[in-house]
Scaffold this motif. Structure first.
Motif, PDB file in Angstrom:
ATOM      1  N   SER A 160     -37.270 -15.691  41.434  1.00 50.13           N
ATOM      2  CA  SER A 160     -36.302 -14.754  43.127  1.00 50.13           C
ATOM      3  C   SER A 160     -36.772 -14.657  44.323  1.00 50.13           C
ATOM      4  CB  SER A 160     -35.777 -13.822  42.203  1.00 50.13           C
ATOM      5  OG  SER A 160     -36.515 -13.322  42.078  1.00 50.13           O
ATOM      6  N   GLN A 161     -38.039 -14.598  44.130  1.00 49.82           N
ATOM      7  CA  GLN A 161     -39.387 -14.499  45.325  1.00 49.82           C
ATOM      8  C   GLN A 161     -39.274 -15.346  46.107  1.00 49.82           C
ATOM      9  OE1 GLN A 161     -41.998 -12.153  44.122  1.00 49.82           O
ATOM     10  NE2 GLN A 161     -40.793 -10.661  44.107  1.00 49.82           N
ATOM     11  N   LEU A 162     -38.356 -16.454  45.570  1.00 47.58           N
ATOM     12  CA  LEU A 162     -38.752 -17.989  46.481  1.00 47.58           C
ATOM     13  C   LEU A 162     -37.871 -17.859  47.602  1.00 47.58           C
ATOM     14  CD1 LEU A 162     -38.789 -20.913  44.445  1.00 47.58           C
ATOM     15  CD2 LEU A 162     -41.264 -19.813  45.592  1.00 47.58           C
ATOM     16  N   THR A 163     -38.734 -17.471  49.067  1.00 45.48           N
ATOM     17  CA  THR A 163     -38.270 -18.151  50.533  1.00 45.48           C
ATOM     18  C   THR A 163     -38.017 -18.948  50.802  1.00 45.48           C
ATOM     19  OG1 THR A 163     -40.054 -17.337  51.583  1.00 45.48           O
ATOM     20  CG2 THR A 163     -38.282 -15.647  50.813  1.00 45.48           C
ATOM     21  N   SER A 164     -39.188 -20.648  50.514  1.00 43.38           N
ATOM     22  CA  SER A 164     -39.665 -21.255  51.896  1.00 43.38           C
ATOM     23  C   SER A 164     -39.692 -22.374  50.685  1.00 43.38           C
ATOM     24  CB  SER A 164     -40.690 -21.008  52.757  1.00 43.38           C
ATOM     25  OG  SER A 164     -41.774 -22.068  52.562  1.00 43.38           O
ATOM     26  N   ASP A 165     -39.589 -23.565  50.257  1.00 40.05           N
ATOM     27  CA  ASP A 165     -39.476 -24.414  49.784  1.00 40.05           C
ATOM     28  C   ASP A 165     -41.064 -25.538  49.697  1.00 40.05           C
ATOM     29  OD1 ASP A 165     -36.390 -26.847  48.951  1.00 40.05           O
ATOM     30  OD2 ASP A 165     -38.201 -25.761  47.329  1.00 40.05           O
ATOM     31  N   ALA A 166     -41.095 -25.627  51.296  1.00 39.28           N
ATOM     32  CA  ALA A 166     -42.466 -25.924  51.143  1.00 39.28           C
ATOM     33  C   ALA A 166     -43.812 -25.850  51.184  1.00 39.28           C
ATOM     34  CB  ALA A 166     -42.524 -27.541  51.674  1.00 39.28           C
ATOM     35  N   PRO A 167     -45.059 -26.544  51.345  1.00 42.81           N
ATOM     36  CA  PRO A 167     -45.771 -25.473  51.569  1.00 42.81           C
ATOM     37  C   PRO A 167     -46.086 -25.894  52.904  1.00 42.81           C
ATOM     38  CG  PRO A 167     -46.904 -27.453  50.395  1.00 42.81           C
ATOM     39  CD  PRO A 167     -45.624 -26.999  50.240  1.00 42.81           C
ATOM     40  N   LYS A 168     -46.931 -25.073  53.867  1.00 42.98           N
ATOM     41  CA  LYS A 168     -46.998 -25.572  55.499  1.00 42.98           C
ATOM     42  C   LYS A 168     -47.463 -26.581  54.960  1.00 42.98           C
ATOM     43  CE  LYS A 168     -46.279 -20.355  56.705  1.00 42.98           C
ATOM     44  NZ  LYS A 168     -47.164 -19.617  56.130  1.00 42.98           N
ATOM     45  N   LYS A 169     -48.108 -26.924  56.479  1.00 41.29           N
ATOM     46  CA  LYS A 169     -48.692 -28.425  57.019  1.00 41.29           C
ATOM     47  C   LYS A 169     -49.713 -27.461  57.031  1.00 41.29           C
ATOM     48  CE  LYS A 169     -48.822 -32.692  54.807  1.00 41.29           C
ATOM     49  NZ  LYS A 169     -49.650 -33.821  54.707  1.00 41.29           N
ATOM     50  N   ARG A 170     -51.150 -28.036  57.387  1.00 43.68           N
ATOM     51  CA  ARG A 170     -52.160 -28.794  57.495  1.00 43.68           C
ATOM     52  C   ARG A 170     -51.715 -29.013  59.087  1.00 43.68           C
ATOM     53  NH1 ARG A 170     -58.042 -25.208  55.976  1.00 43.68           N
ATOM     54  NH2 ARG A 170     -57.280 -23.875  55.476  1.00 43.68           N
ATOM     55  N   PHE A 188     -47.628 -18.303  37.964  1.00 47.89           N
ATOM     56  CA  PHE A 188     -46.465 -18.966  37.164  1.00 47.89           C
ATOM     57  C   PHE A 188     -46.585 -18.687  36.050  1.00 47.89           C
ATOM     58  CE2 PHE A 188     -42.282 -21.410  35.552  1.00 47.89           C
ATOM     59  CZ  PHE A 188     -41.704 -20.606  36.650  1.00 47.89           C
ATOM     60  N   GLN A 189     -47.808 -19.530  35.336  1.00 52.40           N
ATOM     61  CA  GLN A 189     -48.416 -20.539  34.196  1.00 52.40           C
ATOM     62  C   GLN A 189     -49.172 -19.153  33.244  1.00 52.40           C
ATOM     63  OE1 GLN A 189     -50.506 -24.081  34.090  1.00 52.40           O
ATOM     64  NE2 GLN A 189     -50.516 -23.807  36.542  1.00 52.40           N
ATOM     65  N   GLN A 190     -49.425 -18.251  33.960  1.00 62.58           N
ATOM     66  CA  GLN A 190     -49.538 -17.189  33.335  1.00 62.58           C
ATOM     67  C   GLN A 190     -49.098 -15.892  32.939  1.00 62.58           C
ATOM     68  OE1 GLN A 190     -53.292 -16.160  35.773  1.00 62.58           O
ATOM     69  NE2 GLN A 190     -54.097 -17.683  34.976  1.00 62.58           N
ATOM     70  N   THR A 191     -47.941 -15.889  33.782  1.00 57.42           N
ATOM     71  CA  THR A 191     -46.452 -14.499  33.793  1.00 57.42           C
ATOM     72  C   THR A 191     -45.920 -14.575  32.213  1.00 57.42           C
ATOM     73  OG1 THR A 191     -45.061 -13.280  34.750  1.00 57.42           O
ATOM     74  CG2 THR A 191     -45.408 -15.132  35.573  1.00 57.42           C
ATOM     75  N   ASP A 192     -45.065 -13.345  32.638  1.00 62.66           N
ATOM     76  CA  ASP A 192     -44.173 -13.667  31.261  1.00 62.66           C
ATOM     77  C   ASP A 192     -42.301 -14.130  31.825  1.00 62.66           C
ATOM     78  OD1 ASP A 192     -43.037 -11.822  32.787  1.00 62.66           O
ATOM     79  OD2 ASP A 192     -43.401 -10.602  30.658  1.00 62.66           O
ATOM     80  N   GLU A 193     -42.189 -14.439  31.111  1.00 61.45           N
ATOM     81  CA  GLU A 193     -40.201 -15.000  31.090  1.00 61.45           C
ATOM     82  C   GLU A 193     -39.549 -14.443  32.280  1.00 61.45           C
ATOM     83  OE1 GLU A 193     -36.237 -16.142  28.502  1.00 61.45           O
ATOM     84  OE2 GLU A 193     -38.466 -16.180  27.964  1.00 61.45           O
ATOM     85  N   ARG A 194     -40.003 -12.966  32.524  1.00 58.78           N
ATOM     86  CA  ARG A 194     -39.159 -12.142  33.487  1.00 58.78           C
ATOM     87  C   ARG A 194     -40.392 -11.821  34.633  1.00 58.78           C
ATOM     88  NH1 ARG A 194     -38.339  -5.916  31.388  1.00 58.78           N
ATOM     89  NH2 ARG A 194     -37.859  -5.644  33.402  1.00 58.78           N
ATOM     90  N   GLY A 195     -41.193 -11.955  34.775  1.00 61.86           N
ATOM     91  CA  GLY A 195     -41.746 -12.447  35.606  1.00 61.86           C
ATOM     92  C   GLY A 195     -42.301 -13.726  36.315  1.00 61.86           C
TER      93      GLY A 195
END
Ligand code: ATP
Ligand code: MG
Length: 462
Positions: free
Chosen positions: A439-449, A426-433
């Motif tokens: 928009s591709q985000l599906t889940s909101d949280a990382p899976k906890k081990r 996210f930090q490396q890509t441009d605005e469109r990226g």
């Protein structure tokens, strides 16, 4: 290191000395003053900083004795680069101060002088006396020890030999004279340097009781120099470690920074643990680890810190403390959630409690505790990226540190990897990226081990 350093030429043998231990036991160790001439050691003037040489020369020219001492001599003898240069002299602090306009007097009762050259500070100390012959019921007002043997004041000037014998380790009591380029060794420091061992001067227990911080210094130098702690010097540490709780929190904070910013943090951590010295510094962390919280994040972040230092980068105290206190925070945060607190208030409550307890052991100046809290709080914001949140998080002044912290959490196995990589991209890509990624985000949280701690006990009400 050239072998010749250690083929000692004894140019003068002044006298023998027997050190007394504090309990009236005689310690049968005698020292001889030795001089090592310039062709027998590898300390060259080029290894000494210009400011240090300037101070030595000016003191000498003004008729005073002045020597490089401590880490400056030790580290050059070992082929390393000293962190700083300390000078010992028979000039009084006021006399030193008068000689250098760029100097300031430090300390109230026992004054030392800092001579300042830009970013380099040369510490000049007047020879001090008497420390190894501690007499706990002395009525000398300038040198007092508490009922535990703690040195409360150490204000007596002495000669060079006395100054040597009140220092901590034999390898720290070597003096370099810039007039004739000799090294003067009062306590067989060269011999211990050759055997790569740390030996306290005098009776170890007495010396630790006088100043418990010497236990931390033993560990710090052992890790940094790869030295062994000589058996008699090592023996009392585990038992005396709790004496560190008598040391003011501000001094312990400084020592913690020194311990973990010398480039050998992970080795230092292991030694602190082995000698029971971590508990007086981070009591809540040790308690949490003993109750089953993993310490992998601490190890991982110390590994990273060591790598950063090796590359000449700096280490931020708030990141270090955020990592060292993480197991304590996790334990308290889980405990509060297990007791029914919602995640967010549980975190805030835990932060307050952990910091409140920590500052009783080591202080944490506000300029560090603020950013440390932010690193922790941002751990909850990093998974929430929808809408404008990712941009808001990224513009937070502590984003970079919090992102680094997230990477360490992933590397240590605390959480599944993935979120860190997302933020990297996210930090490396441009605005469109970035729009695409959001928009591709599906889940909101990382899976906890699965939490690798013991199952929470039924709420232990306090
Ligand atoms: P470094 O600067 O690399 O951390 P150093 O040995 O120079 O190591 P300093 O803290 O700069 O350590 O102290 C300079 C010298 O002062 C030491 O080498 C030692 O001789 C003496 N010294 C420092 N702290 C103590 C102490 N707590 N007790 C006795 N002597 C000490
Ligand atoms: Mg030093």
């Amino acid at each position: 290191m050239p072998k010749s350093i250690f083929t000692l030429v004894e140019q003068s043998v002044d006298k023998f000395r027997t050190l007394m231990s504090g309990n009236g036991k005689k310690k049968a160790r005698t020292f001889q003053r030795r001089e090592i001439s310039r062709d027998q050691h590898n300390v060259s003037r080029s290894a000494i900083s210009e400011p240090a040489k300037k101070v030595l020369h000016r003191l000498n020219k003004s008729g005073y004795e002045a020597y490089l001492v401590g880490g400056g001599v030790r580290d050059i003898l070992l082929g390393g680069k000293p962190k700083d240069f300390d000078i010992a002299t028979n000039a009084t602090p006021e006399e030193v101060h008068d000689l250098f306009r760029n100097s300031r007097l430090i300390g109230r009762r026992f004054r030392i002088v800092h001579v300042v050259f830009g970013r380099e500070v040369i510490e000049v100390t007047t020879f001090r006396g008497n420390a190894t012959e501690a007499d706990t019921d002395t009525d000398d007002d300038d040198r007092k020890t508490s009922e535990h043997g703690l040195l409360l004041r150490d204000n007596v000037y002495g000669n060079q030999e006395e100054d040597a014998l009140r220092r901590d380790f034999t390898v720290n009591a070597l003096y370099y004279c810039i007039r004739d380029f000799t090294i003067i060794d009062f306590a067989d420091g060269i011999e211990d340097l050759r055997h790569r061992q740390l030996r306290l001067i005098g009776d170890p227990e007495t010396r630790y009781r006088e100043d418990p911080v010497r236990m931390l210094r033993a560990v710090r130098f052992a890790a940094k120099l790869g030295f062994d702690i000589e058996p008699e010097t090592e023996a009392p540490i585990r038992e005396l470690a709790p004496l560190l709780t008598h040391i003011p929190p501000a001094r312990l904070f400084d020592e913690v920074l020194k311990l973990f910013s010398a480039g050998h943090g992970e080795a230092t951590y292991d030694l602190l643990t082995r000698y029971n010295l971590l508990a007086p510094l981070f009591p809540e962390t040790v308690r949490a680890i003993e109750a089953g919280e993993p310490d992998e994040l601490i190890r991982q972040s110390l590994k990273n810190t060591d790598a950063r230092i090796a590359q000449g980068k700096s280490v931020t105290p708030y990141f270090l403390f955020a990592a060292m206190l993480w197991p304590a925070l996790q334990a308290e945060w889980h405990r509060r959630q297990d007791n029914g607190d919602p995640v967010q208030p549980a975190l805030h409550g835990a932060i307050g409690k952990v910091i409140g307890r920590q500052v009783q052991a080591t202080s944490i100046p506000k300029r560090f505790s603020g950013p440390m809290k932010e690193i922790w709080e941002l751990q909850m914001r990093l998974p929430r990226r929808q809408g404008k949140r990712a941009f808001a998080t990224m513009s937070h002044p502590r984003f970079r540190a919090a992102y680094d912290f997230l990477l360490v959490r992933e590397a240590s196995g605390e959480i599944e990897p993935g979120l860190g990589q997302w933020w990297t991209e996210f930090q490396q890509t441009d605005e469109r990226g970035q729009e695409r990624m959001l928009s591709q985000l599906t889940s909101d949280a990382p899976k906890k081990r699965k939490r690798r701690r013991k199952p929470a006990q039924k709420p232990a009400q306090q």
